[in-house]
Design a protein around this motif. Structure first.
Motif, mmCIF file in Angstrom:
data_model
loop_
_atom_site.group_PDB
_atom_site.id
_atom_site.type_symbol
_atom_site.label_atom_id
_atom_site.label_comp_id
_atom_site.label_asym_id
_atom_site.label_seq_id
_atom_site.Cartn_x
_atom_site.Cartn_y
_atom_site.Cartn_z
ATOM 1 N N GLN A 29 14.838 40.334 1.318
ATOM 2 C CA GLN A 29 15.418 40.859 2.798
ATOM 3 C C GLN A 29 15.321 40.142 3.958
ATOM 4 O O GLN A 29 16.137 39.774 4.610
ATOM 5 C CB GLN A 29 14.738 42.156 2.871
ATOM 6 N N LEU A 30 14.309 39.199 3.973
ATOM 7 C CA LEU A 30 14.192 38.282 4.922
ATOM 8 C C LEU A 30 15.024 36.998 4.794
ATOM 9 O O LEU A 30 15.659 36.581 5.901
ATOM 10 C CB LEU A 30 12.585 37.864 5.092
ATOM 11 N N ARG A 31 14.943 36.506 3.714
ATOM 12 C CA ARG A 31 15.949 35.322 3.310
ATOM 13 C C ARG A 31 17.493 35.832 3.770
ATOM 14 O O ARG A 31 18.185 35.089 4.461
ATOM 15 C CB ARG A 31 16.056 35.036 1.953
ATOM 16 N N ASN A 32 17.985 37.021 3.167
ATOM 17 C CA ASN A 32 19.204 37.734 3.521
ATOM 18 C C ASN A 32 19.571 37.828 4.954
ATOM 19 O O ASN A 32 20.563 37.433 5.275
ATOM 20 C CB ASN A 32 19.519 38.937 2.678
ATOM 21 N N GLU A 33 18.676 38.252 5.555
ATOM 22 C CA GLU A 33 18.780 38.549 7.121
ATOM 23 C C GLU A 33 18.946 37.272 7.822
ATOM 24 O O GLU A 33 19.803 36.914 8.778
ATOM 25 C CB GLU A 33 17.621 39.451 7.561
ATOM 26 N N LEU A 34 18.018 36.227 7.497
ATOM 27 C CA LEU A 34 17.928 34.812 8.179
ATOM 28 C C LEU A 34 19.292 34.172 7.823
ATOM 29 O O LEU A 34 19.950 33.706 8.599
ATOM 30 C CB LEU A 34 16.770 34.019 7.717
ATOM 31 N N ARG A 39 10.296 42.235 0.169
ATOM 32 C CA ARG A 39 10.648 41.793 1.638
ATOM 33 C C ARG A 39 10.891 40.192 1.921
ATOM 34 O O ARG A 39 11.718 40.012 2.809
ATOM 35 C CB ARG A 39 9.160 41.879 2.233
ATOM 36 N N HIS A 71 11.188 34.903 20.394
ATOM 37 C CA HIS A 71 11.806 34.881 19.141
ATOM 38 C C HIS A 71 11.720 33.587 18.431
ATOM 39 O O HIS A 71 11.393 33.256 17.305
ATOM 40 C CB HIS A 71 13.134 35.431 19.209
ATOM 41 N N ASP A 98 22.153 35.708 7.211
ATOM 42 C CA ASP A 98 23.332 36.313 7.793
ATOM 43 C C ASP A 98 23.148 36.096 9.225
ATOM 44 O O ASP A 98 24.461 35.912 9.933
ATOM 45 C CB ASP A 98 23.168 37.884 7.901
ATOM 46 N N LEU A 99 22.068 35.859 9.932
ATOM 47 C CA LEU A 99 21.962 35.499 11.207
ATOM 48 C C LEU A 99 22.757 34.189 11.536
ATOM 49 O O LEU A 99 23.412 33.984 12.378
ATOM 50 C CB LEU A 99 20.642 35.400 11.497
#
Length: 141
Positions: free
Chosen positions: A129-134, A126, A11, A136-137
């Protein structure tokens, strides 16, 4: 799509590859304004949070403080960032100078072009969504 096996299962390696890919894309666009992606991000964050301290900026950038200080030094020398002492511990608070704000305005169309280019590669939904997930992580930890 590549055959995912061996080191490609890592990862961290995947995230670092993606980060390098994104940095190249944004650096290429921002070069026309004489800024790197890191410089643009730092100026934008300081402009959004005037008076921000090094520890707070380091948290927002997810950077070591010493690395951050090295990154800020040339921007202070260019006159883009101003600093003010905070209390007796020789801590500093940073603001964007008029010259720095002008540099950000100059760079904004190139940043927008980089955003558009990435969204064209990944698809707008996408990319968002990717930016938001990153985010958040990173900030949920």
């Amino acid at each position: 799509m590549i055959d995912i096996k061996g080191p490609d299962l890592c990862h961290c390696l995947a995230a670092r590859r993606a980060a390098r890919h994104m940095t190249r894309l944004y650096d290429r666009q921002l070069a026309s304004a004489g800024l790197s992606t890191s410089q643009f991000s730092l100026l934008a964050l300081v402009e959004t949070h005037p008076g921000i301290s090094i520890p707070d900026l380091a948290v927002r950038m997810v950077m070591e403080r010493t690395t951050l200080l090295r990154a800020i030094k040339p921007m202070r020398e260019q006159g883009w960032l101003l600093s003010e002492a905070l209390g007796a511990k020789s801590a500093l608070a940073f603001t964007v100078s008029e010259t720095g704000a002008a540099k950000l305005r100059e760079a904004e169309p190139y940043w927008k072009a980089a955003q558009k280019e990435f969204e064209a590669q990944a698809g707008r939904q996408r990319a968002v969504q990717l930016r938001n997930e990153l985010l958040d992580l990173v900030f949920a930890a």
